[in-house]
Design a protein around this motif. Structure first.
Motif, short mmCIF file in Angstrom:
data_model
loop_
_atom_site.label_atom_id
_atom_site.label_comp_id
_atom_site.label_asym_id
_atom_site.label_seq_id
_atom_site.Cartn_x
_atom_site.Cartn_y
_atom_site.Cartn_z
N GLY A 173 0.80 -1.22 0.00
CA GLY A 173 0.00 0.00 0.00
C GLY A 173 0.83 1.27 0.00
N THR A 174 1.98 1.22 0.70
CA THR A 174 2.79 2.43 0.75
C THR A 174 3.50 2.69 -0.57
N ARG A 175 3.57 1.70 -1.46
CA ARG A 175 4.35 1.86 -2.69
C ARG A 175 3.50 1.90 -3.96
N LEU A 176 2.29 1.35 -3.87
CA LEU A 176 1.49 1.11 -5.07
C LEU A 176 1.27 2.37 -5.90
N LEU A 177 0.76 3.41 -5.25
CA LEU A 177 0.42 4.62 -5.99
C LEU A 177 1.67 5.28 -6.56
N ASN A 178 2.77 5.22 -5.80
CA ASN A 178 4.02 5.83 -6.27
C ASN A 178 4.46 5.20 -7.57
N THR A 179 4.42 3.85 -7.59
CA THR A 179 4.83 3.14 -8.80
C THR A 179 3.91 3.46 -9.96
N LEU A 180 2.60 3.48 -9.66
CA LEU A 180 1.62 3.77 -10.70
C LEU A 180 1.88 5.15 -11.30
N LEU A 181 2.14 6.11 -10.43
CA LEU A 181 2.38 7.48 -10.88
C LEU A 181 3.58 7.53 -11.82
N LEU A 182 4.66 6.89 -11.41
CA LEU A 182 5.88 6.90 -12.22
C LEU A 182 5.65 6.18 -13.55
N SER A 183 4.97 5.03 -13.50
CA SER A 183 4.74 4.27 -14.73
C SER A 183 3.89 5.08 -15.70
N VAL A 184 2.81 5.68 -15.19
CA VAL A 184 1.92 6.43 -16.06
C VAL A 184 2.65 7.62 -16.66
N ALA A 185 3.46 8.30 -15.83
CA ALA A 185 4.18 9.47 -16.33
C ALA A 185 5.16 9.07 -17.42
N SER A 186 5.91 7.97 -17.19
CA SER A 186 6.91 7.61 -18.19
C SER A 186 6.23 7.07 -19.45
N LEU A 187 5.09 6.39 -19.24
CA LEU A 187 4.32 5.88 -20.38
C LEU A 187 3.82 7.04 -21.24
N ALA A 188 3.25 8.04 -20.57
CA ALA A 188 2.72 9.20 -21.28
C ALA A 188 3.84 9.88 -22.06
N LEU A 189 4.98 10.05 -21.38
CA LEU A 189 6.12 10.70 -22.02
C LEU A 189 6.56 9.91 -23.25
N ALA A 190 6.66 8.59 -23.08
CA ALA A 190 7.13 7.75 -24.17
C ALA A 190 6.18 7.82 -25.36
N TRP A 191 4.88 7.73 -25.09
CA TRP A 191 3.92 7.72 -26.21
C TRP A 191 3.82 9.07 -26.91
N THR A 192 3.82 10.13 -26.14
CA THR A 192 3.71 11.45 -26.78
C THR A 192 4.85 11.66 -27.75
N PHE A 193 6.02 11.16 -27.40
CA PHE A 193 7.15 11.37 -28.29
C PHE A 193 7.18 10.30 -29.40
N SER A 194 6.97 9.05 -29.01
CA SER A 194 7.19 7.96 -29.95
C SER A 194 6.15 7.94 -31.07
N PHE A 195 4.93 8.28 -30.72
CA PHE A 195 3.88 8.16 -31.72
C PHE A 195 4.18 8.99 -32.97
N PRO A 196 4.32 10.31 -32.83
CA PRO A 196 4.65 11.08 -34.03
C PRO A 196 6.00 10.68 -34.63
N ALA A 197 6.98 10.41 -33.76
CA ALA A 197 8.31 10.09 -34.27
C ALA A 197 8.28 8.81 -35.09
N GLY A 198 7.59 7.79 -34.56
CA GLY A 198 7.54 6.50 -35.24
C GLY A 198 6.79 6.60 -36.56
N VAL A 199 5.64 7.28 -36.54
CA VAL A 199 4.84 7.43 -37.76
C VAL A 199 5.64 8.18 -38.83
N TYR A 200 6.27 9.27 -38.39
CA TYR A 200 7.01 10.09 -39.36
C TYR A 200 8.18 9.31 -39.93
#
Lengths: 322, 577
Positions: free
Chosen positions: A93-120
């Protein structure tokens, strides 16, 4: 469709049973247990070790220990940590949300960049841009995360950047306003999110590029071009729309690994996530903490794949769930 | 262990009383009637000390269940015992007891508590709390580490309350290490007695407890614990120590301890000025030394640590077959190996030059009983060769060493993988022994496998390992007594296998029967000479502990014994500008 979802959810039960049996007995097969470190401490009496051995149930055969654990889990009790003496559910319980936050943030970062970059990159395949991007992606893939994390922290210190050296919150966190708290976590999030984000960015860009290239080579794309459609419509309407399948499948996988944590990155950047907890538990032979986290990660993996399948059915009329 | 609990006081009680009468502050006088006056340069109140702890943070807030330093380092700021060890001199000094005395026969010990010491919640500490704490120590259902040191020949101490501020202990026999063991953390009876009676003490004050509910008497109390991130402490405004100007200690308002799992990041945090004090890895000390002056910090050598690193040969006749057993039980063979240990190279390669050779089983850190002039074995392969020849070993034309019966000399050397220092010691030793014609199969293996071999299966030839230690040699009885479980070369003997082991048993027993350190020293000196001659453990080096402290942290005197400077946390103050 509902029956399909229900069936997939029911699969979780035998699957988790199998996963936990495997995890437990693999851990048991490894020589040693939690008490080994104490056995070499001259200050700890053999009697005290014997007492702990009984208290933790380590004197029982492995199948009895597993049976007890399973019985507890069926009663929604994940057991106690040897190392912390606290309930496993509290530790997770003390770690769950922290991990989720980090995963979601890095996922969002990765997709925002990769999507246009990969398509282009696919559209401009074999151009200079594509080559540069490929080169960058391979660099990204080959740099170990912990090294990148250390490098970024070193740069923060060397150039005196207004960023914290690790951690998730500042020491005055409790006294900050709500927006102050969000900003504070955001500041701390930058380094670990960039480290994990760039790591998946590299592979993601490559996946998206090849998925897109496949589609662009299809006959309906040639037809679309032959009809004289503008290139942007060809790419977006016929290309990306059809390449979505690949992306959704990848997304499903990533969804499943949201809770896995990234132990080394977490350790270096001081992010209080699940990865650190699991690694510590594995090293200390803290069985039930490992079991608890494996259960959670397993369930999430199944659910992540299920979500991906549902999205796939929604995005692609050719796919039918049954 | 005692290092974790170390807390400092330094002047005699008589002086303390006198000075406090001359210069009491109103606040202090209202509560503590027996303050201790610290003999330190006078500082200023206020400020925060920021530091990091390496690892994953505390595992419990229940001191009696704490099993390792990551927990005791935290709780050592919050809880106190009757006595404590001076972080500088390792001597036992008063803490919650202002003084003590013992009967002529040395069997009855009376401790006088300071009057008016307050728990963090405002209740007064009395003899009832002390009695309660020893009830906890001797409760068989509480797996604590204190009972071991407070059990004499299998018997507990008798303890009783004389009055509100006096407790008396009666011993079954004279027991010299008593003061080392008696400073167990005193727990608040008014908060824990009911839980203990209900058999729930082991569930109290786990890591999931609100830290504000953890009540001790120490200079600080925990106000915030964020798992895997930090612990914040606040000053105890009613603490029982004053400085010479009458200012109540501690000087600092707050402590902020960041939990960091990487030494590289600790270093970065120190360089960025996020923490005020650091125990750097020895590899970084030289680099830090160069920038210290310009950045405004200094490096302090805290002296050699109590930890030892040694090579041990298996002499267990139940598990070691001939001819190996005859080699390993041969003193000359062990001495020859000792001559092949290149301590200088070990110090340079494994400890960045920051270590000292160790020759005696009581290392230089244990100042009181350390014997510096025991037999030494400086690196000398020629000498090693001579000793082997004397023991009947011969080198053949192929360069390989054979024993008197013509067996090739070959053995396995193990250590735990991942320990750089031990891996270095192993590689160096393998190289040197190869030059003597001995074939060594050196293999770092998993720590837990190694422990099983040492404590259960006993199936190994030679191992490089280390043990923690302390200022009191008697705490090593599990290692040195022939029936001890950590008597690694042949554990759990019914009868001592050799005359010298029987002699060590005797010396170890006798040395605890006298209170006079000069008498005790005679026994421990003979013990050290005996071990240095027989070499059941071949000692290598004692690493030094180094600390980096910013200059604005005043009164800082980190020592290896106290594992840093937190033992004196009430004396530190921050002088910004």
């Amino acid at each position: 469709m509902w029956r399909y979802i229900l069936r997939r959810l029911l699969y979780i039960i035998p699957m988790m049973l199998g996963v936990s049996v495997l995890t437990f007995f693999v851990m048991k097969l490894a020589p040693g247990d939690y008490l080994d470190l104490l056995r070499l401490n001259p200050d700890v009496s053999p009697e005290a070790i014997e007492q702990l051995n009984r208290q933790f149930g380590l004197d029982q055969p492995a199948y009895v220990q597993f049976g007890r654990w399973l019985w507890n889990v069926l009663h929604f009790n994940l057991g106690h940590s040897f190392n912390y003496g606290a309930p496993v559910s509290y530790l997770i319980g003390t770690r769950l949300l922290n991990t989720l936050l980090l995963s979601v943030a890095s996922l969002a970062l990765a997709w925002t960049f990769s999507f246009p970059a990969g398509v282009y990159a696919a559209v401009k395949a074999h151009s200079t841009y594509d080559r540069v991007l490929t080169f960058a992606a391979f660099i990204g893939l080959s740099i170990p995360n912990y090294f990148l994390a250390l490098l970024l922290l070193y740069l923060v210190v060397h150039f005196n950047l207004p960023l914290p050296v690790g951690g998730m919150t500042s020491s005055d966190f409790a006294s900050l306003s709500t927006w102050g708290k969000v900003a504070d976590i955001g500041r701390h999030l930058i380094v670990p999110a960039v480290v994990l984000g760039t790591a998946s960015m590299a592979s993601l860009t490559r996946y998206l590029r090849s998925g897109m290239l496949d589609v662009l080579g299809q006959e309906y794309v040639v037809t679309a071009r032959a009809k004289g459609l503008p290139e942007s419509r060809v790419v977006w309407k016929h290309g990306v729309r059809n390449a979505l399948n690949v992306m959704i499948t990848i997304f499903g996988f990533e969804l499943g690994s949201l809770l896995n944590g990234a132990a080394l990155t977490e350790i270096i950047t001081g992010w209080p996530g699940m990865g650190r907890l699991v690694l510590e538990a594995l090293r200390a032979y803290d069985y039930y903490v490992v079991m608890g986290t494996v259960l959670m990660a397993g369930v999430l993996l199944v659910v992540g794949n299920l979500v991906a399948d549902i999205l796939l059915a929604w995005a692609d009329p050719r796919v039918r769930l049954q | 262990m005692s290092g974790g609990r170390a807390k400092l006081a330094s002047v005699g009680v008589a002086v303390a009383l006198l000075v406090s009468l001359l210069s009491v502050t109103a606040a202090a006088a209202a509560t503590t009637q027996d303050p201790d006056v610290a003999d330190i340069p006078i500082g200023k109140r206020g400020g925060t000390l920021r530091y990091s702890s390496f690892g994953s943070g505390p595992k419990t807030f229940n001191y009696y269940l704490a099993k390792e330093t990551s927990s005791t380092d935290v709780l050592g700021r919050v809880f106190e015992g009757l006595v404590t060890a001076d972080g500088r001199t390792t001597e036992i000094i008063p803490a919650l007891a202002k003084k003590w005395e013992y009967s002529e026969d040395g069997l009855v010990w009376t401790f006088y508590l300071r009057r008016g010491v307050q728990w963090h919640d405002g209740q007064e500490l009395t003899a009832d709390d002390v009695i309660f704490s020893y009830d906890l120590v001797y409760d068989q259902n509480i797996p604590n580490n204190f009972r071991f040191g407070l059990t004499i020949d299998g018997k507990p101490l008798k303890y009783e309350k004389v009055d509100q501020y006096t407790v008396r202990f009666t011993l079954p026999r004279i027991y010299a290490p008593l003061l080392r063991s008696i400073g167990v953390p005193i727990m608040p009876r008014h908060l824990l007695y009911d839980a203990w009676k209900a058999g729930k003490f082991n569930e109290m004050w786990g890591i999931d407890t609100d830290p504000k509910k953890i009540v001790g008497t120490g200079p600080f109390r925990i106000v915030e614990y964020v798992p895997a991130q930090r612990i914040v402490y606040e000053r105890n405004p009613n603490y029982w120590r004053l400085d010479k100007a009458g200012t109540q200690l501690p000087y600092l308002d707050r402590l902020e301890e960041t939990i960091v799992e990487s030494q590289d990041v600790e270093l970065l945090k120190f360089r960025a000025g996020e923490i005020d004090y650091l125990a750097p890895d020895r590899r970084y000390v030289a680099d830090l030394q160069m920038e210290a002056a310009s950045k405004g910090f200094r490096l302090i050598n805290g002296g050699p640590t109590f930890g030892s690193e040694f090579i041990v040969f298996n002499q267990n006749p139940n598990t070691i077959k001939q001819p190996k057993l005859s080699w390993f039980t041969n003193k000359l063979f062990r001495q020859a190996v000792a001559y092949a240990v290149d301590k200088e190279s070990i110090i340079d390669l494994a400890f960045a030059g920051l270590a000292q050779p160790q020759w005696s089983p009581i290392g230089p850190a244990a100042k009181v009983f350390h014997k510096p002039d025991v037999k030494q074995y400086p690196y000398d392969l020629k000498k090693a060769q001579e000793l082997l020849a004397e023991a009947g070993f011969r080198r053949g034309a192929d360069g390989r060493l054979r024993d008197a019966d013509g067996n090739l000399v070959e053995f396995d050397l193990l250590t735990n993988a991942g320990n750089r220092a031990r891996e270095t010691i192993g590689s160096l030793l393998k190289e040197d022994l190869t030059r003597l014609g001995i074939k060594v199969n050196f293999q770092p293996i998993d720590f837990n496998v190694l422990v099983r071999k040492l404590t259960e299966t006993y199936d190994w030839d030679a191992i490089i390992i280390g043990l923690t230690g302390g200022p009191e040699p008697a705490t090593g009885r599990n290692v040195w007594m022939s029936n001890g479980g950590l008597h690694m070369w042949y554990p759990g003997q019914k009868q001592p296998a050799t005359a010298w082991e029987a002699r060590i048993d005797f010396l170890f027993e006798e040395a605890t029967k006298y209170l006079d350190n000069d008498v005790r020293r005679k026994y421990y000196n003979e013990f050290q000479d005996l071990v240095a001659d027989q070499l059941p453990l071949i000692y290598t080096v004692n690493p030094e502990a180094w600390y980096a402290v910013y200059n604005y942290v005043k009164n800082a005197q980190p020592t290896a014994f106290a594992r840093g400077l937190l033992y004196q946390v009430d004396e530190l103050w921050i002088d910004r500008r």
